[in-house]
Design an enzyme around this catalytic site. Structure first.
Site, mmCIF file in Angstrom:
data_model
loop_
_atom_site.group_PDB
_atom_site.id
_atom_site.type_symbol
_atom_site.label_atom_id
_atom_site.label_comp_id
_atom_site.label_asym_id
_atom_site.label_seq_id
_atom_site.Cartn_x
_atom_site.Cartn_y
_atom_site.Cartn_z
ATOM 1 N N HIS A 173 0.863 -1.181 0.000
ATOM 2 C CA HIS A 173 0.000 0.000 0.000
ATOM 3 C C HIS A 173 0.900 1.232 0.000
ATOM 4 O O HIS A 173 2.144 1.124 -0.032
ATOM 5 C CB HIS A 173 -0.958 -0.024 1.198
ATOM 6 C CG HIS A 173 -0.270 -0.262 2.511
ATOM 7 N ND1 HIS A 173 0.642 0.618 3.052
ATOM 8 C CD2 HIS A 173 -0.338 -1.298 3.385
ATOM 9 C CE1 HIS A 173 1.081 0.149 4.203
ATOM 10 N NE2 HIS A 173 0.516 -1.024 4.428
ATOM 11 N N HIS A 220 4.063 1.299 2.185
ATOM 12 C CA HIS A 220 5.255 0.609 1.655
ATOM 13 C C HIS A 220 5.895 1.449 0.547
ATOM 14 O O HIS A 220 7.123 1.514 0.438
ATOM 15 C CB HIS A 220 4.871 -0.737 1.031
ATOM 16 C CG HIS A 220 4.307 -1.735 1.983
ATOM 17 N ND1 HIS A 220 2.978 -2.085 1.995
ATOM 18 C CD2 HIS A 220 4.903 -2.473 2.953
ATOM 19 C CE1 HIS A 220 2.778 -3.003 2.924
ATOM 20 N NE2 HIS A 220 3.917 -3.251 3.527
#
Ligand code: PAF
Length: 277
Positions: free
Chosen positions: A26, A29
């Site tokens: 997501h 990250h």
């Protein structure tokens, strides 16, 4: 961008900047991947950015969500490429753990005090940091990075990896990035996909509790404010504490460098969050 399945093909990427992940990527990250890109580009010879995608069986307890942990490999690779990664390394379990994930941990690996003593994540998940230290140490062995980036979202994990790297004198600089949040304050997590809409609303209790702690005049007031807000949002509290930001041990005063940390369950979903106070 190259997808590498086995460490034998990693040699050209040695010395790069690594972002270890379990996939289901997501925006949180991706902020780590972009930071890795920035760090890598500071070097005269643009270093490679290596994202590892490996759902680590050794950090899940029996009955936790290992089997149903979200796996979105193709979408993850696209996101990595768009965020500046040069390599995605997706090893098989047998390469990470030649003796099996259940084999005893390599005795050279130091599990630092911050992973064993504060009574936070390690209390309800005793296997967790042993599994994390084991996999991160092994990934560093395979990827041989000069630096790695971790998120503040898993704050005790970040401090654990930093301490492990320092106490074992690993030749890796550990960088960190602030927690990425949705507009309403919910910390991004791969496990948020498990939340039904009414549960997602209750999960906002975590970030609301942490913001309340920031306005408190003492540790006791901060902890009591957090508990009230979590209970009002029907979050089953695991812990809601203010601790020393480096050791995560209890503190008496809200000195500069204190950290508020919360963990709790919304239905079956266990969530954690933290903020500087
Ligand atoms: O934070 C994570 O996603 C994992 O704990 C890590 C650091 C990739 C180790 O498996």
């Amino acid at each position: 961008m190259q997808i590498v399945w086995s460490a034998v093909d990693l040699e050209p990427a040695y010395g790069g900047v690594c972002v270890p992940t379990m996939g289901a990527l997501h925006e949180g990250h991706l902020s780590l991947v972009r930071r890795a890109r920035e760090e890598a580009d500071l070097h005269a010879h643009r270093l490679p950015v290596v994202v590892t995608i490996f759902v680590n069986p050794a950090q899940f307890a029996p009955g936790e969500d290992f089997a149903r942990y979200p796996r979105t490999f193709e979408a993850d690779c696209e996101k990595c490429e768009q965020s500046g990664a040069d390599v995605v390394f997706a090893p098989a379990v047998g390469e990470v753990y030649p003796e099996g994930p259940g084999a005893p941990i390599d005795p050279r690996i130091i599990i630092p005090a911050v992973a064993r003593e504060p009574g936070l994540e390690e209390k309800s998940r005793p296997q967790f940091f042993i599994g994390v230290c084991r996999v991160v140490h092994r990934l560093f062995e395979l990827v041989r990075p000069s630096a790695a980036v971790f998120g503040e979202k898993d704050y005790q994990q970040l401090l654990t990896i930093r301490a492990m790297a320092s106490e074992m004198a690993l030749p890796v600089t550990i960088h960190s990035e602030p927690t990425a949040r949705d507009e309403d304050g919910l910390a991004l997590s791969s496990r948020n996909v498990y939340l039904a809409p009414p549960q997602r609303k209750r999960a906002l209790g975590l970030s609301k509790a942490l913001r309340a702690a920031r306005g408190a005049a003492s540790v006791a007031e901060a902890e009591s404010a957090m508990r009230s807000i979590l209970l009002a949002n029907q979050v089953e509290i695991d812990y809601a504490v203010v601790r020393d930001a480096h050791t995560l041990m209890p503190i008496e005063n809200l000195a500069f460098g204190a950290r508020a940390l919360v963990a709790g369950r919304v239905g079956a979903v266990r969530l954690i969050d933290n903020m500087a106070v």
